[in-house]
Design an enzyme around this catalytic site. Structure first.
Site, short mmCIF file in Angstrom:
data_model
loop_
_atom_site.label_atom_id
_atom_site.label_comp_id
_atom_site.label_asym_id
_atom_site.label_seq_id
_atom_site.Cartn_x
_atom_site.Cartn_y
_atom_site.Cartn_z
CB SER A 19 -9.49 0.39 1.02
OG SER A 19 -9.08 0.61 -0.25
CG HIS A 42 -5.12 3.83 1.61
ND1 HIS A 42 -5.01 2.42 1.19
CD2 HIS A 42 -6.77 3.94 1.08
CE1 HIS A 42 -6.20 1.94 0.52
NE2 HIS A 42 -6.95 2.96 0.78
CG ASP A 102 -2.16 0.58 1.04
OD1 ASP A 102 -2.51 1.77 1.04
OD2 ASP A 102 -3.30 -0.01 0.65
#
Length: 816
Positions: A404, A229, A163
């Site tokens: 996600s 994220h 990621d």
């Protein structure tokens, strides 16, 4: 043409035994997508050319190598055009795709991260653990994590998060980070020789800081997040529990391997970086890889698929996000990868809200709402994905939504389950998670399982009573008399490959029991040969398959006088025509035997295409003087294609007949399933077909009387990847009744037999057909003996791997 009655040999009692449930997946053709300018990934076939040599293109350089999949990343500069090749992607792919040592070449595609908005309305939920903010993560209660913690709270399984990186200094994550004990921190040396310097918590594949002696890139070992994220995902998986700080993850402690493949603050993801990250995870013992990103719609990167497939040799399970466009991946537009790949080491995850519905939200200032994607065949299950509270940058916490966020819930449960059962394979872990979901109405018909993740059910589940063994798949690559068969497409935790063929009689090499996932054999003479493959997994279970290969009579076989891509089909019919290289390949103009013996090169071509009338006269419609060209015939009829070739002193001529039928109604892009009925990689095969009543025009849907005579015809425009392969043609039909649909199939004599709708039991209508670019198929000719509605399907099943391709929209016949 078949003339048996559809129902004349089939009683209603027999039909009742054929009822079963079955599903098909709509597939679409891939198209171009955003990619890194001037960069291409090349995968090599087994060949004498070493991978290190690279393709011979002036101005090109190798940036990175992927030895586990025999591929490399290539940079082509603008100056390459001076070496006889344009630098645009289509020119480069066209130039290199003709190299027999190259399996494929594709751009270095850019992926898309499932961006999620920060929300401001935290839900009110019950509290768990002694972490002050644990109640804010409502998803833990929804999946019954607290009950699962009675059995297991911590995990020793390494989970790689590919990621934006992870803030490994976060107070709620530091104790849950994987630590590379073979690396000395901050000494500026790659102590373990894995291509990353000072990689204590993972690696940053977006930052190359040098190259080694073999010109392999050296990456930074600092995977610090610059976006949040990846840090948010890591917290859902394993924010430290019972430490009195912040929130808590599915695992109270874990081993998060931070692999940064997303640069420029979450806006740039390259396939090459993701593939490098997968290789690192495999090398360093990861068992689970969390993937909260996807390729652009309708883009299929073979390199990424190969890397995921290769990782299952190490037993790695991928947990992937379904995406946030609020659409059905099976029917609305294009598939999305990796979620739509039918690889058995992938779990695909949709996002749900507090009410167990697919999450959906309107974005202020944006006309396009965000919401979880779904798909009865593409998406396995749901997990909480709306307003999820977890760790972010600056040692903080916040809410994010999206698939996600759903994906790490599943990854976290998988790691808990694997910690309880370390002896299990990835397939046992996956099967247990999918079999233990809570069924919820919003996911029924929208996911494979119809349910939402339940950690407690999974952790208390016994070992699966039956675990499917490995599946052997072999793919042949034929060049003259030499055949290389590749078993890389086989599934399962395979440790042994065994090949067998009648080599002592038919082949040059005498190796009796070759091993490895590839095997090359050279045959002595033309013919069709069977090569048997047996695969055995870590549990000692075996599976067998046979590759049927056809080798030519002369190596290489000389071309014919006229080579046509097809000589029959429906209008408009496109035909690719190629003339001979020498006069000898065509028959003589007169009886002069010297002409037939001439080896003169052709100096001049004279083509004439004419259409025959009912009296046999042929009226010219087109002329051409090229050695190779394409023509499209717009109307039905019988056509003669004539060719005269001239050498310096001799001439010859030849002609072929082309039959063009009335256009058949379009039945759509083909759908594909493997031998077990699972969806397969998309195909470009298209179908047409219909019913002619009393010699009239073909229609895809008709209403007829019992005394009407009909002709049912189909036509398949075969995926170029399948042309030349051996396949069994199949025909089956549905007969709806008030009690439910009845299904039957036609055998090789056109006799209907009851069918249970399993691809493995579907009998062939025509066996061992060598597929042409356009494959016509006469399905039925005659009358029907029972009233009702009949829906007819047809297609082909590849002999090499059992892939079944059929028409998505049936030919429908209503019989009064």
């Amino acid at each position: 043409m078949k003339s048996k009655h559809f129902f004349s040999r089939l009683t209603l009692t027999q039909l009742l035994f054929s009822v079963c449930i079955f599903g098909l997946v709509t597939t679409t053709e891939t198209k171009a997508a955003d990619a890194v300018e001037g960069q291409f990934i090349i995968k090599y076939r087994p060949c004498d050319k070493p991978i290190d040599s690279g393709p011979e293109i002036p101005g090109a350089s190798v940036l990175s190598k992927f030895p586990s999949i025999n591929a490399q990343l290539l940079q082509v500069s603008q100056s390459s055009s001076r070496g006889g090749i344009d630098s645009d992607p289509e020119s480069i792919i066209s130039k290199l795709s003709g190299d027999p040592c190259i399996e494929y070449i594709e751009p270095n595609y850019l992926l898309t991260m499932d961006e999620t908005p920060i929300l401001s309305m935290p839900p009110t939920l019950r509290k768990q653990s002694n972490d002050p903010d644990s109640s804010k993560n409502w998803g833990l209660a929804q999946i019954y994590a607290e009950q699962a913690w009675d059995v297991q709270t911590a995990s020793s399984v390494i989970i790689a998060v590919i990621d934006t990186g992870v803030d490994y200094t976060h107070p709620d994550l530091k104790a849950s980070m994987w630590v590379n004990l073979a690396e000395i921190s901050d000494d500026g040396i790659d102590n373990d020789g894995n291509g990353c310097i000072d990689d204590v918590y993972g690696c940053d594949f977006t930052e190359i800081i040098g190259y080694d002696a073999g010109k392999n890139p050296i990456y930074s070992g600092n995977p610090m997040d610059d976006h949040s994220h990846g840090t948010h995902i890591a917290g859902i998986i394993a924010a430290v529990g019972n430490n009195g700080v912040g929130s808590v993850g599915v695992n109270w402690s874990g081993k998060i391997m931070a692999l940064k493949a997303v640069s420029e603050k979450g806006t740039h993801i390259e396939v090459s970086d993701v593939v490098s990250a997968i290789a690192y995870a495999k090398l360093n013992g990861a068992k689970i890889i969390n993937c909260s990103w996807h390729l652009p719609d309708d883009t299929e990167a073979s390199t990424l698929s190969d890397a995921i497939n290769d990782a299952k040799k190490a037993g790695i399970l991928f947990v992937v996000a379904a995406g946030n466009e609020a659409r059905d991946l099976d029917v609305d537009g294009s598939p999305q990868y990796p979620v739509s790949w039918p690889l058995d080491n992938i779990i695909s995850v949709a996002g749900t809200d507090h009410e167990d519905k697919l999450y959906y939200s309107l974005n202020p200032g944006n006309d396009h709402p965000s919401g979880s994607n779904y798909g009865l065949f593409s998406v396995d299950l749901g997990a909480p994905g709306a307003e999820i509270y977890s760790t972010v940058l600056n040692h903080g916490y916040d809410y994010l939504s999206g698939t996600s966020m759903a994906t790490p819930f599943v990854a976290g449960v998988a790691s808990l389950l694997w910690s309880v059962h370390p002896e299990w394979t990835y397939r046992q872990v996956k099967e247990t998670i999918l079999a233990s979901v809570d069924k919820v109405p919003a996911l029924e018909g929208n996911t494979v399982t119809g349910g939402r993740l339940n950690a407690n059910n999974a952790i208390h589940s016994p070992p699966p009573p039956t675990i499917e063994g490995p599946i052997a798949v072999c793919t042949p690559f034929i060049k003259d008399y030499t055949v290389t068969v590749d078993a890389a497409g086989s599934s399962g935790n395979i440790k042994d490959y065994r090949w067998k063929t009648a080599m002592a009689i038919d082949a040059v090499n005498e190796e009796k029991s070759p091993t490895g996932d590839k095997f090359t054999v050279t045959f002595k003479k033309e013919g069709t040969y069977s090569i048997d493959l047996t695969v055995t997994d870590e549990e000692g279970r075996s599976n067998e398959t046979t590759c049927t290969v056809k080798v030519p009579s002369e190596p290489p076989r000389p071309p014919q006088c006229i080579t046509a891509s097809t000589t029959e089909g429906s209008a408009p019919l496109s035909i690719h025509l190629v003339g001979p290289q020498s006069v000898k390949q065509c028959g003589p103009i007169d009886s002069d035997e010297a002409v037939a013996k001439s080896d003169e090169a052709v100096a001049k071509y004279a083509w004439e295409i004419c259409k025959q009338d009912r009296y046999g006269s042929c009226s010219p419609i087109s002329f051409n003087d090229k050695g190779e060209f394409e023509i499209t015939i717009e109307s039905s009829g019988t056509y003669i294609i004539k060719l005269k070739v001239d050498g310096n002193s001799q001439s010859a001529k030849h002609e072929i007949t082309v039959n063009v039928t009335t256009p058949l109604p379009n039945l759509g892009l083909g759908v594909g399933n493997d031998f077990a009925g699972n969806p397969v990689v998309p195909t470009t095969t298209t179908f047409a077909g219909g019913v002619s009543v009393g010699g009239g025009d073909y229609q895809s849907s008709v209403t007829i009387n019992l005394d009407d005579s009909v002709t049912v015809t189909g036509e398949i425009k075969v995926d170029p990847k399948h042309v030349g392969q051996l396949a069994d043609m199949v025909v089956y039909a549905e007969f709806p009744t008030p009690e439910g649909s009845l299904w039957f199939m036609l055998d090789k004599d056109g006799i209907p037999l009851g069918w249970d709708r399993r691809p493995a039991t579907l009998m062939f209508f025509k066996p061992q057909v060598e597929l042409k670019a356009v494959q016509p198929l006469s399905l039925y000719n005659g009358k029907f003996v029972l009233p009702g509605t009949l829906r007819v399907f047809f297609g082909y099943r590849l002999q090499q791997n059992g892939t079944l391709i059929t028409n998505p929209n049936p030919i429908e016949i209503s019989i009064k």
